[in-house]
Every structure is written in structure tokens, then in C-alpha cells.
Design a protein around this motif. Structure first.
Motif, mmCIF file in Angstrom:
data_model
loop_
_atom_site.group_PDB
_atom_site.id
_atom_site.type_symbol
_atom_site.label_atom_id
_atom_site.label_comp_id
_atom_site.label_asym_id
_atom_site.label_seq_id
_atom_site.Cartn_x
_atom_site.Cartn_y
_atom_site.Cartn_z
ATOM 1 N N PHE A 1 48.361 42.076 40.280
ATOM 2 C CA PHE A 1 47.349 41.039 40.225
ATOM 3 C C PHE A 1 46.741 40.909 38.836
ATOM 4 O O PHE A 1 45.719 40.275 38.665
ATOM 5 C CB PHE A 1 46.237 41.316 41.242
ATOM 6 N N ALA A 40 42.220 34.166 48.747
ATOM 7 C CA ALA A 40 42.771 35.502 48.956
ATOM 8 C C ALA A 40 43.159 36.142 47.629
ATOM 9 O O ALA A 40 42.962 37.352 47.416
ATOM 10 C CB ALA A 40 43.981 35.427 49.891
ATOM 11 N N ARG A 41 43.683 35.346 46.696
ATOM 12 C CA ARG A 41 44.090 35.897 45.388
ATOM 13 C C ARG A 41 42.899 36.446 44.624
ATOM 14 O O ARG A 41 43.009 37.434 43.903
ATOM 15 C CB ARG A 41 44.783 34.809 44.568
ATOM 16 N N GLU A 95 41.282 41.490 52.917
ATOM 17 C CA GLU A 95 42.327 41.989 52.025
ATOM 18 C C GLU A 95 42.211 43.512 51.964
ATOM 19 O O GLU A 95 41.101 44.055 51.975
ATOM 20 C CB GLU A 95 42.170 41.403 50.620
ATOM 21 N N THR A 96 43.361 44.185 51.900
ATOM 22 C CA THR A 96 43.391 45.652 51.892
ATOM 23 C C THR A 96 44.205 46.142 50.707
ATOM 24 O O THR A 96 45.215 45.526 50.334
ATOM 25 C CB THR A 96 44.005 46.184 53.202
ATOM 26 N N ARG A 97 43.772 47.241 50.116
ATOM 27 C CA ARG A 97 44.533 47.864 49.019
ATOM 28 C C ARG A 97 44.422 49.383 49.165
ATOM 29 O O ARG A 97 43.318 49.919 49.318
ATOM 30 C CB ARG A 97 43.994 47.420 47.662
ATOM 31 N N CYS A 137 38.349 44.675 52.115
ATOM 32 C CA CYS A 137 37.319 43.711 51.737
ATOM 33 C C CYS A 137 37.366 42.521 52.692
ATOM 34 O O CYS A 137 38.328 41.748 52.679
ATOM 35 C CB CYS A 137 37.498 43.234 50.294
ATOM 36 N N LEU A 165 40.135 43.729 44.094
ATOM 37 C CA LEU A 165 40.534 45.076 44.498
ATOM 38 C C LEU A 165 41.456 45.721 43.462
ATOM 39 O O LEU A 165 41.366 46.928 43.203
ATOM 40 C CB LEU A 165 41.224 45.035 45.862
ATOM 41 N N ALA A 166 42.333 44.915 42.868
ATOM 42 C CA ALA A 166 43.201 45.444 41.814
ATOM 43 C C ALA A 166 42.374 45.873 40.608
ATOM 44 O O ALA A 166 42.638 46.912 39.987
ATOM 45 C CB ALA A 166 44.228 44.385 41.413
ATOM 46 N N ALA A 196 42.045 39.802 46.272
ATOM 47 C CA ALA A 196 43.086 40.780 45.929
ATOM 48 C C ALA A 196 42.969 41.196 44.467
ATOM 49 O O ALA A 196 43.144 42.375 44.122
ATOM 50 C CB ALA A 196 44.470 40.185 46.202
#
Length: 846
Positions: free
Chosen positions: A457, A429-430, A244-246, A420, A436-437, A433
């Protein structure tokens, strides 16, 4: 550092030419070689870089440039071979360069998407460590003056900083060649073999021992840290990684860097401080440990050397309730500086020195990692003016990780990018995510920045461990998912629909719940990462959206979307789910049948099947009970299983395996087979108490046995708490609440009153309750065949308790063995399965 070489002829059949010499391996090379021996071809051992290059790229000049790099850096001509059980570097004089070119410039549509697919494929292709070079190139042409160069290497000869070194040197060498000049880079001051020799020198070894003593003191009472997963760890499961990317706003990145400078810290120290607080808040633990990597290039002469230098350090923080963020930042800075001052001790030696309890399911000491991505920096100006090509971006493919969660920070002009990589078999995945949020929100709070516009999120970032039940009770899904199923539900169930009508909707549910959009209709649910509780959630979704009743046994028996739709449409019959984990090489060769009635996933048995060997057929069996509950007995259920096994294996020896309550069923099946004249070679009962053992004891002996059992369970609880912290106590209480019959009755009352949603786990727990009731009402009779009683670490032991778990009175030819493994399913750890397989082999010889 002196150049350590030993002249030897090249090995026959190797890809390199000329004379080769050998050198000893560094600590990191030894570690990567061992990991490759354990998991050959593991892509997490690869360094897969993607160089985005602007300018017209000449493929011939590109290959010439890399041949110069191969001649310049010994590591790129190195293979790792075993000699006498130890690895050594074999460095060739010359090697062929693996190179391929793919032109995507004429491809209509999404060229970058196709390039990403190719890049992911290239990152996962295995290397043979005994054949140099352990590097390959693939050039993807995206358009006129736009190329993507995939540079993939094995970690034993390359690390992230080495990719930066290669990128810088390649641009300079290519520029000289394209202008018709002879490249004249300064010769490297040292080679990687020099470093490997220095690393094992007496003075360095003595310094490493001093550093090792520091780690033994600072980590001696550390409880291994993990973020509670969404899904349980299963022995033998295949590790599947996703990413996952942010991207943090550029203004926030600038503010973070300024805040770090004001407080005498680096952005990496600030990021670690934020992560420490975030993990503490999510787990409730004040003692948090994470991992990070150091470059291991303390000498200036090593900065331009290509090779594997990284070492893993443990960063431990104890967070007090009254600390300000500035105080935490200062403490983190001290922790990181101390760790870097003691970085000579290899991580493997630290693990060995601390001897942490290992169950084979978790990484040692740390399961969360954070690292800073090396950046190539701005291109250096040339005397000739504008360079013919320009390195626009140096990115890395997500090829897997040693850790459950691996967070990478990639600073750029556009802002900090958070990537990540995570174990998709443990976390959804949630969840990642949301993590990261939360990192972004914590960063905003730390520097006093304004929160970004509404965080998408926020509703899902409240924590990992508590999400499984809430999500299963009220699944969040996009409104557009499975529209055809939703319309049918609104209009009422179509009882006459065929499998073709059911297929699109059930396929959508299946893929969403497994988070596998590429899942085919014939892919097995459990082999694709599913488990029993998730199966119950899928069943609840299907029932809610189709209006059909889906018995949980039918779902287990089906295993695939196509077969489930056929069962629901009446196009296939239900009853038996028989799955081979190891195929028989000969039809008449007897194998093992594992009875899997309720409590465990079929994949749970795979490590045992693998330990027994490919020449031992091994299958699991599930059977749907067709008798009304008031007429069912364990003997009748065992008889139905016996008929199913008889149909699959009409002749030959019978070998049965049962875990927990299913073991009681396996014992009765074996007894019935023996009574009917079939030869039962072995029954293996894993963590399976004889259900009437305690109540059959005389009152005084029963009191002592019950007391010993409770003391043993308390000791096991304390061991779990020491290993996993207070989070384990919370998870156990959570599980007890979910499985409680009283709580489930309360939920049903609330559901009828419209105050609670349906519980998708109800069918699973009801099935377990039914098997428990049958076992408790069962009166076993003696069986004269061989019986092996297996005990894991979760089973209490003591003089007042029968080491055969109560089966002594009924297993006339019984033996017992204790196996290593953490928790009730710990018997299926790799070490536990090896012990079981060895014991089974010994019993077969008698």
C-alpha cells in the motif's frame, strides 16, 4: 455495594417467567437505551462474538450449560424498559434461551465463507430491549470436532470482557456436565445491579464530579479531531460500516512488546504513541485526540460479573517537532494513566460539560478510536486431564461503530492483528488499508526493525484528504477489471451496441467506483453511497473506456446501471429524473417538489423529507436542458421544469423547495405557476441569495453590505478553523482550486498537450457555472405567494444585510427563519430540518 432490588410483578407479555424485580440502570445502560431509542436495532450496539470450539460438541449439553449461565448472571436475564421516560433494569427469574443449530459439515466448498455470511447476518439482527434475554446463540457445525458458536448480546447487558467471562465459565460447566458431574462454580460475589446502585451512590457521584472537573480543564480548548474523509459528510446519510484487517509479522510483534517493556510501558501505550504520530503526520495537526475504552472493573469482585462496564476516555496528545519517539512514548503513558485515574466521569457527561459544537454529522470530541481486544487466555488444566472441548479462538464480528475509524488491536501468537472498522460512506477501503500499512511501517521505524518486504500500500498511503482529486484524475484499478470494455476501446467504439453489450463493462465500473461488488443493475447510484463528484468520475471512466459521450445529466437521470445502458443504447429517452423520497398516501394529496439542478445530491433532501413526516409526499426533480447554451435563459429552464411538474402533478397545490442556486430556479417556477393560475402554497429557499441583490443596492449601502458580508464570511471561517483545525483551510483551498475556471482552463491546455489526464469533475463544475450564469442574468419579478427564506449558520448576518437574503423586494409574502447547522449544507442537519419542518407546519396553518 449492596444488592439493590425492588420486587415487582413481571410485565404482561414479556418472554420471561416467574417473579421479576427491577433495579436502576447504570450510566452505560442509560446511554445504550437512549441510543436504541434514537436508532432502534442499530447493530453497532451489539457485541457479536464467535467462539471457535474444537472437540465434539453436544448441543443438548451446550444448552444446559448456558441455562446455568443464565441462572448465574442476572444481566443475562435483564431487559431494559422505560418507566416515566427513564430506563430501568427488569430482571426476570427465568428466561427462555434463544438457540438455533445449523449443520454446514456436509456443505461442499467454502464452509468458513458460508459461516462468515451467517455470522454477519446474526450480528445484525435487532434486539427488543424490553424482552429478555438480550442474548441469542447459533451453533454452526463446520466438521467433525469443529464448531463455531455465535454468541450475540446487546451492549446494554454485555461487553467484550463479559464474553471472555462467559467463554471461560462455559468451557468449565460443559466439561463437568459432559462427565456427568454437577457443576459447582463459586457463586458471584456481586451482580450487575449492585454495580449500578454503587455507581449512583453519593460518594461515587462526588468522585465522578471531581473527575468531570479534570476533563473540563484538560479538554476545554480541544478542537474535535478527525482524519479528513475521502467523501463529504452528507446530512441524513446512512452510516455504512466495513472493516479492514492487517496481520503484523510475529517477529515485529515480539519486538514491539520487548521495546515497550524496556521503556516501562505496555504494548497498548506503544500502539497509541504510534497512532498519535501517524494521525499528526496525515493531518498536519500537532494537537491530536483519540478515544479508547476502559473496562470499568476496578474492584476485584467485578472481574467475573457479566454486564456493561465500559466507559470511553479521550486521550489527547500535543506533539512537538523536536520530540524523540521515547519522549512521545513517556508522554503517552502519562496521558493514559491520568485518563484512567479520572475514569469515573461518564463520557456523556464529559460531552455535555464541554458542550462541543455539534453539527449532527460528526461524533462528539473524537472520531478515531483505538482499543485492545480482551483475550480469553490459555485454558486452565483440569483434574480429569484433557478437556472434552477446547476454545480455540474468541473473535468478534464487525457490527459497526460509534466512531468514523475504530482500530482494534488483537495480540496473538501469530502476531498483532489490526482490525479497523470504518464508515464506508466517508472512507474508501484503500485509504483504511493504507492507514494500517502506515501503522506497520511506523511500528518498524519505532523499534528499529527491518521494513517488511515491499509494502503493497506504499503508493496509496500518502494521506486521505488529498487523494480525491488525484484518484479522480488518474483512477488506479486492477488491469483485469472490465476486460470486455477495455477491448472495445482498443478496437474503437461500437456505436451500434445495444444495452446488453454495454451492461457488463458499465456494471464493473459502477461496482468498482462505489466499492459495492454486490450492487445490482437496478440499485440507485445515490442511494448506494454515490454523490455528484463521484458521478462525474464514473462518467469519465465510462467515456474513456467505451469511447461514448455520456452527458452528466443522462447519468443523473438514469440512476441505475440498467437504465444508463438503455439510455446510451437509445432504448430509453432522457430528460426528467423524478424521484420520490416520501410516497403519497393518496394520489391527489399535494406534496413537496425539491428542485435539484446542479449543486447538491438528491439524498441531501432526505432529512427534510423525514422531518416533514411520512404523510407529506416529497420528491426531487432534475431536468436535462435541451436548449443550446446561447439560447438558454433561467426563465426557459424554469418553464421546462414547470411542464415536468405539471405532468407529474396535474392538479392540487404546488409546494417547491430549492437549495442554493437551485432556489432561484424554484422561485421562478413558482412565479410561472402562479401566473398560469395554479395555487402555489409555499416556496422554500434554503441558503439562497437573490442573485442581483448586491448590485441593485445604492453605492453607499452596497459598500456597507459587502463589508458586512465579508466580515461574516471571515467570522464563519474562523469558527470552522476552531472546530476543524488547519485541515479545514487546506480543504477549502483545495476546493477553490478545483472549482476555479482559470485552473480548469489550464488543465484543458495541459490535457491537449498530453501533460495531464482528463478531469472527470469538469462536467460537474461546468454545469454549476452554467446555472450561476443563468441566475446572474436573471431579473426576478414579484411573486405574491408565501415564501420561506431559510438561513444556516454559514450565511452572514448583520444590520447592513437583508435577513431575507435580498428577496424582500420580490417575495411580497415572505418570512425568514434561521436554523442550526454547521456549514453551507448544515441547514439539512437533523436539528435544522426539525426547525424547518416546524416552521413549514406553522405557515400551513395560516
Amino acid at each position: 455495594m449492596r444488592h439493590f432490588t425492588q420486587e415487582t410483578p413481571a410485565m404482561a407479555g414479556e418472554a420471561h417467567g416467574g417473579e421479576a424485580f427491577t433495579a436502576r440502570c447504570s450510566h452505560s445502560q442509560t446511554r445504550f437505551w437512549l441510543l436504541d431509542q434514537l436508532r432502534p436495532g442499530d447493530p453497532s450496539l451489539h457485541v457479536a462474538a464467535r467462539w471457535r470450539i474444537a472437540g465434539r460438541l453436544d448441543a443438548e449439553i451446550l444448552v444446559r450449560s448456558f441455562r446455568i449461565l443464565l441462572d448465574r448472571h442476572e444481566a443475562l436475564r435483564t431487559s431494559i424498559v422505560g418507566e416515566g421516560g427513564r430506563p430501568v433494569q427488569r430482571i426476570a427469574a427465568t428466561v427462555a434461551l434463544p438457540f438455533s443449530e445449523i449443520d454446514l459439515s456436509g456443505l461442499p466448498g467454502d464452509r468458513l465463507g458460508e459461516a462468515q455470511t451467517i455470522a454477519d447476518s446474526e450480528a445484525g439482527k435487532p434486539f427488543d430491549l424490553a424482552r429478555a434475554p438480550l442474548l441469542r446463540l447459533t451453533l454452526l457445525r463446520l466438521g467433525r470436532g469443529d464448531s463455531l458458536l455465535l454468541v450475540t448480546a446487546h451492549h446494554s447487558v454485555c461487553d467484550g470482557w463479559s464474553m471472555v467471562v462467559l467463554a471461560r465459565e462455559f468451557v468449565a460447566i460443559y466439561g463437568a456436565l459432559i462427565r456427568g458431574q454437577a457443576p459447582a462454580p463459586a457463586p458471584p460475589a456481586l451482580h450487575y445491579a449492585d454495580f449500578a446502585e454503587w455507581e449512583t451512590a453519593p460518594a461515587t457521584a462526588a468522585a465522578a464530579e471531581r473527575d468531570l472537573a479534570f476533563w473540563a480543564r484538560s479538554l476545554r480548548d480541544l478542537t474535535p479531531f478527525e482524519l479528513p474523509p475521502d467523501h463529504p459528510r452528507r446530512p441524513g446519510r446512512e452510516r455504512r460500516f466495513a472493516a479492514e484487517t492487517r496481520l503484523l509479522p510475529a517477529a515485529l510483534g515480539t519486538r514491539l512488546e520487548a521495546y515497550a517493556r524496556e521503556h516501562g510501558a505496555t504494548p497498548f501505550v506503544l500502539a497509541c504513541t504510534i497512532l498519535f504520530g501517524l494521525l499528526s503526520a496525515r493531518t498536519g495537526r500537532g494537537d491530536v485526540a483519540i478515544g479508547t475504552q476502559v473496562l470499568g472493573r476496578d474492584e476485584i469482585e467485578l472481574e467475573g460479573v457479566v454486564g456493561s462496564f465500559v466507559n470511553t476516555l479521550v486521550l489527547r496528545a500535543v506533539l512537538g517537532p523536536g520530540q524523540s519517539f521515547a519522549e512521545r512514548l513517556a508522554a503517552t503513558r502519562r496521558t493514559i494513566l491520568e485518563a484512567c485515574d479520572h475514569a469515573l466521569a461518564p463520557f456523556d457527561r464529559v460531552v455535555q460539560a464541554l458542550a462541543p459544537s455539534r453539527d449532527g454529522l460528526r461524533p462528539p470530541l473524537i472520531s478515531v478510536n483505538i482499543r485492545l481486544r480482551p483475550a480469553p487466555g490459555a485454558p486452565r488444566p483440569t483434574a480429569e486431564g484433557i478437556a472434552p472441548i477446547r476454545l480455540v479462538d474468541l473473535d468478534f464480528a464487525a457490527s459497526g461503530s460509534f466512531f468514523d475509524l475504530d482500530l482494534e488491536l488483537a495480540p496473538s501468537e501469530a502476531g498483532w492483528r489490526l482490525i479497523c472498522e470504518y464508515d464506508a460512506g466517508l472512507y474508501e477501503a484503500r485509504t483504511v488499508a493504507g492507514l494500517l500499512a502506515d501503522f506497520e511501517r511506523a511500528a518498524c521505524a519505532a523499534v528499529g526493525a527491518r521494513l517488511p518486504d515491499p509494502a503493497p500500500f506504499a503508493s496509496g498511503a500518502s494521506g486521505c484528504g488529498a487523494r480525491e482529486v488525484s484518484e479522480s484524475a488518474s483512477p488506479d484499478r486492477p488491469a483485469e477489471a472490465a476486460p470486455s470494455v477495455q477491448r472495445r476501446t482498443e478496437e474503437g467504439p461500437e456505436t451500434g451496441a445495444g444495452s446488453a453489450d454495454l451492461l457488463p463493462g458499465i456494471r464493473a465500473i459502477w461496482r468498482e467506483m462505489l466499492d459495492r461488488p454486490d450492487l445490482s443493475d437496478d440499485d440507485d447510484f445515490f442511494a448506494s453511497g454515490g454523490h455528484s463528484l463521484l458521478a462525474a468520475r464514473v462518467v469519465a471512466r465510462i467515456e474513456a473506456e467505451t469511447g461514448r459521450s455520456v452527458p452528466l445529466w443522462s447519468f443523473f437521470e438514469a440512476g441505475t446501471v440498467a437504465r444508463l445502458c438503455a439510455l446510451l443504447a437509445g432504448e430509453a429517452t432522457a430528460g426528467v429524473r423524478h424521484r420520490s423520497l416520501q410516497e403519497a398516501k393518496a394520489a391527489e394529496r399535494p406534496g413537496f417538489t425539491a428542485i435539484h439542478h446542479a449543486a447538491a445530491d438528491q439524498e441531501l433532501y432526505r432529512p427534510l423529507a423525514d422531518a416533514l413526516g411520512a404523510d407529506q409526499p416529497f420528491a426531487t426533480l432534475q431536468l436535462e436542458s435541451r436548449l443550446p447554451p446561447h439560447e438558454e435563459t433561467l426563465e426557459r429552464l424554469a418553464s421546462a421544469y414547470r411542464d415536468a411538474i405539471e405532468a407529474a402533478q396535474p392538479r392540487g397545490l404546488i409546494r417547491l423547495v430549492g437549495f442554493c442556486r437551485s432556489g432561484v430556479l424554484a422561485f421562478e417556477i413558482a412565479r410561472q405557476f402562479a401566473e398560469a393560475g395554479r395555487d402555489v402554497a409555499l416556496v422554500v429557499l434554503i441558503d439562497c441569495w437573490e442573485p442581483g441583490y448586491f448590485r441593485r443596492l445604492p453605492p453607499r449601502e452596497r459598500g456597507r453590505a459587502v463589508s458586512a458580508y465579508r466580515r461574516g464570511r471571515l467570522a464563519a471561517l474562523l469558527r470552522h478553523l476552531r472546530r476543524e483545525g488547519a485541515g479545514y483551510l487546506v480543504s477549502r483551498a483545495h476546493l477553490r482550486l478545483r472549482s476555479s475556471q482559470t485552473w480548469r482552463r489550464v488543465r484543458r491546455i495541459l490535457q491537449r498537450a498530453g501533460l495531464a489526464s482528463p478531469n472527470p469533475e469538469e462536467a460537474f463544475w461546468q454545469l454549476t457555472d452554467d446555472l450561476d450564469a443563468l441566475a446572474l442574468a436573471y431579473e426576478p419579478r414579484p411573486h405574491s405567494g408565501p415564501v420561506l427564506i431559510v438561513r444556516s449558520e454559514s450565511i452572514p448576518v448583520g444590520p447592513a444585510l437583508d435577513p431575507m437574503l435580498g428577496w424582500r423586494a420580490f417575495a411580497e409574502n415572505g418570512e425568514t427563519v434561521s436554523v442550526p447547522g454547521f456549514g453551507h449544507e448544515g441547514a439539512f442537519s437533523p436539528a435544522g430540518c426539525r426547525v424547518m419542518a416546524a416552521k413549514i407546519s406553522l405557515m400551513a396553518l395560516r
